[in-house]
Design a protein around this motif. Sequence first.
Motif, mmCIF file in Angstrom:
data_model
loop_
_atom_site.group_PDB
_atom_site.id
_atom_site.type_symbol
_atom_site.label_atom_id
_atom_site.label_comp_id
_atom_site.label_asym_id
_atom_site.label_seq_id
_atom_site.Cartn_x
_atom_site.Cartn_y
_atom_site.Cartn_z
ATOM 1 N N MET A 171 0.819 -1.209 0.000
ATOM 2 C CA MET A 171 0.000 0.000 0.000
ATOM 3 C C MET A 171 0.854 1.262 0.000
ATOM 4 S SD MET A 171 -3.094 -0.822 2.666
ATOM 5 C CE MET A 171 -3.606 0.892 2.711
ATOM 6 N N ILE A 172 1.960 1.217 0.735
ATOM 7 C CA ILE A 172 2.761 2.425 0.931
ATOM 8 C C ILE A 172 3.328 2.947 -0.390
ATOM 9 C CG2 ILE A 172 4.782 3.392 2.095
ATOM 10 C CD1 ILE A 172 4.278 1.290 4.326
ATOM 11 N N PRO A 173 4.118 2.148 -1.160
ATOM 12 C CA PRO A 173 4.666 2.685 -2.410
ATOM 13 C C PRO A 173 3.605 2.977 -3.465
ATOM 14 C CG PRO A 173 5.215 0.355 -2.175
ATOM 15 C CD PRO A 173 4.638 0.797 -0.876
ATOM 16 N N VAL A 174 2.536 2.169 -3.510
ATOM 17 C CA VAL A 174 1.497 2.397 -4.516
ATOM 18 C C VAL A 174 0.818 3.740 -4.286
ATOM 19 C CG1 VAL A 174 -0.748 1.612 -5.374
ATOM 20 C CG2 VAL A 174 1.092 -0.039 -5.003
ATOM 21 N N TYR A 175 0.407 4.008 -3.050
ATOM 22 C CA TYR A 175 -0.277 5.272 -2.775
ATOM 23 C C TYR A 175 0.685 6.458 -2.801
ATOM 24 C CZ TYR A 175 -4.558 2.745 -1.852
ATOM 25 O OH TYR A 175 -5.670 1.962 -2.003
ATOM 26 N N LEU A 176 1.952 6.219 -2.482
ATOM 27 C CA LEU A 176 2.941 7.287 -2.644
ATOM 28 C C LEU A 176 3.084 7.669 -4.110
ATOM 29 C CD1 LEU A 176 5.870 6.385 -0.193
ATOM 30 C CD2 LEU A 176 4.338 8.363 -0.088
ATOM 31 N N PHE A 177 3.012 6.670 -5.008
ATOM 32 C CA PHE A 177 3.082 6.953 -6.443
ATOM 33 C C PHE A 177 1.886 7.780 -6.894
ATOM 34 C CE2 PHE A 177 1.789 5.674 -10.778
ATOM 35 C CZ PHE A 177 2.862 6.197 -11.489
ATOM 36 N N VAL A 178 0.694 7.396 -6.418
ATOM 37 C CA VAL A 178 -0.516 8.155 -6.774
ATOM 38 C C VAL A 178 -0.377 9.603 -6.292
ATOM 39 C CG1 VAL A 178 -3.002 8.365 -6.381
ATOM 40 C CG2 VAL A 178 -1.992 6.110 -6.778
ATOM 41 N N VAL A 179 0.066 9.777 -5.054
ATOM 42 C CA VAL A 179 0.262 11.131 -4.507
ATOM 43 C C VAL A 179 1.290 11.894 -5.344
ATOM 44 C CG1 VAL A 179 1.174 12.419 -2.537
ATOM 45 C CG2 VAL A 179 -0.416 10.521 -2.156
ATOM 46 N N ALA A 180 2.392 11.218 -5.704
ATOM 47 C CA ALA A 180 3.452 11.871 -6.482
ATOM 48 C C ALA A 180 2.939 12.349 -7.833
ATOM 49 C CB ALA A 180 4.625 10.915 -6.669
ATOM 50 N N VAL A 181 2.161 11.515 -8.517
ATOM 51 C CA VAL A 181 1.643 11.896 -9.831
ATOM 52 C C VAL A 181 0.661 13.055 -9.709
ATOM 53 C CG1 VAL A 181 0.281 11.126 -11.815
ATOM 54 C CG2 VAL A 181 2.029 9.625 -10.847
ATOM 55 N N PHE A 182 -0.176 13.032 -8.683
ATOM 56 C CA PHE A 182 -1.126 14.146 -8.510
ATOM 57 C C PHE A 182 -0.392 15.436 -8.130
ATOM 58 C CE2 PHE A 182 -4.527 10.950 -8.425
ATOM 59 C CZ PHE A 182 -5.479 11.604 -9.199
ATOM 60 N N ILE A 183 0.694 15.321 -7.356
ATOM 61 C CA ILE A 183 1.519 16.503 -7.071
ATOM 62 C C ILE A 183 2.086 17.056 -8.382
ATOM 63 C CG2 ILE A 183 3.715 17.250 -6.068
ATOM 64 C CD1 ILE A 183 3.144 15.410 -3.700
ATOM 65 N N LEU A 184 2.540 16.156 -9.247
ATOM 66 C CA LEU A 184 3.091 16.555 -10.539
ATOM 67 C C LEU A 184 2.026 17.223 -11.409
ATOM 68 C CD1 LEU A 184 5.405 16.564 -12.580
ATOM 69 C CD2 LEU A 184 4.728 14.244 -13.255
ATOM 70 N N ILE A 185 0.825 16.626 -11.452
ATOM 71 C CA ILE A 185 -0.253 17.182 -12.276
ATOM 72 C C ILE A 185 -0.694 18.547 -11.749
ATOM 73 C CG2 ILE A 185 -2.668 16.859 -12.976
ATOM 74 C CD1 ILE A 185 -2.090 13.825 -13.017
#
Length: 606
Positions: A171-185
């Motif tokens: 859960m940790i890396p998957v949701y960190l990736f989602v957060v990272a992409v939304f930060i980027l967007i």
Amino acid sequence: MVTKLKRFLIGRPMKSHQLAEEKLSKLKALAVLSSDALSSVAYGTEQILLVLITLGAAALWYSIPISIAVLGLLTILVLSYRQTIYAYPSGGGAYIVAKDNLGISTGLVAGGSLLVDYILTVAVSASAGTDAITSAIPILHDHRVAIAILMILALTLLNLRGITESASILMIPVYLFVVAVFILIIGGGYQWATGHVQQAIPSTYGTAVHGITLFILLKAFSSGCSALTGVEAVSNAIPNFKTPAERNAAKTLMMMGVILGTMFIGISLLAYAYGIAPKANETVVSQIASATFGRGIVYYFIQTVTAAILFLAANTAFAAFPLLAFMLAKDRFMPNMFTVRGDRLGFSNGIIVLAILSAILIIVSGGDTENLIPLYAIGVFVPFTLSQAGMMKRWITKKPTGWIVPFTINTIGMLTTLTISLIFLVTKFSQVWLIFIFLPTVIMIFKKINQHYRDLADELRIDIATEKPAPKGSVIVIPVAGITQVVRNSISYAQSLTDDVVAVYVGFDDESIKKMQRKWEEWNPGVRLIVLRSHYRSIVRPLMKFIDTVEWKTAATDHVTVLVPQFITKSRWHNLLHNQTSLLLRAYLFARQDVKIATVPYRLKK
């Protein structure tokens, strides 16, 4: 020692009634089953741009309408698989839908394609994760195969510990990736809205492009559809959800669709806004992050979690492959071992087989799986197409209330995915032609396995009303090499079963034969000794001839059992010091239909 190591790596065994505790919540399931689909955001837009850039920078604006078309197909697939979840709550996805509506052979095509696709998913994801590591640390490039295999081993151990435990960690890396992409967007969108964006390669929306053709647009569209891999995983893994399983699975699928669609279209819009063109040594996501945040902490955070999600994309296969293998094994198209749950209540045999096959693929390809991606993509779209066609048949056959709308959705989806499959076949034939050999081979293996199980059932079936056990006598033949504690133990056991016991000694010369006969008479164990002479120093051949004689004399009335004495050494290396005649004898006797074989072990203490 082995048991202690196993317990350390995968944990203590779990009781069967704890299976309910191993079910996934929606948030955990989203992490486990969506990692493959969500990771495709890292390369989906790039695949579109790689096709368009062949016509020049002016053609890059086509990435926006193409991305919208991919988003439309994602919507159709999500809605379709949502219907599949409610129609087939036991799981199985495309395999079950195709088998139920289009026939067994079609179902096997879908199932075989998905199994191959899951193997490729693990290999491609491990290689992609390795590329990210070796790009950051070039000195490790020569060890990329070993690194990829270590990654697979780590995921294998994680999944063998149980799906709930692996989900909690993933859960940790998957949701960190989602957060990272939304930060980027959000960050990139803000820069764009405030006018702080300067296009690297100017591309005006709507500009006429010389040489653009429908074929190139379709090719770019099909390449962008690589972002849809893994969408079917939720419908395959419904049994892994907490109750109500189908409702939770449907909600998870919708969440995945919304997150994936938002991230994909967001990255595509930013790539156009920044005038990003694909580079050989830098990904599109990296270029956007660098232009938005510079090469600072945020940039390296985004790159780190992107590398992590590319590696963890393999976990979707580890969750879905064992369940699909279970479905096929339950229908007798794969070995029974895939139906067995391991110590931690997961289908551990499926997990281990998936790891081995993907590791072999990486070793054979030398860690360079780029050429496998088209095969990987078509392995997804063939089941997509068959699943949609199966649901179309279901709506036409059952005609439930309001069936026209879902039938239309499935029809559009089937025609689209079929078109994409055909485009892949035409444009990437040199890379996907293996599917014409591999898929028929897999289906043939499935049918051979099924035929074996049907033949076995026919042969073992019994009429309980008329067929009863027939009592017979028993003759026990004990091969002996001398008078030892091992022989005494074997004779004692044989005499507890029957009075008809024969010891057989094979001698090579007169002196050894006379010596054995004399010692046997002195010992007098109450068992007759038959002495055979071997002119060619073979123990097995004269013994087999004698057994033939005994079998012929007793075939009508008695069971013939060869009781093989065997001592078990205290240390394994001691086995190298002995001839292992008992193993050789058993190997010969296994081919005999009418002779029973038993071993009486005698464990040495020194």
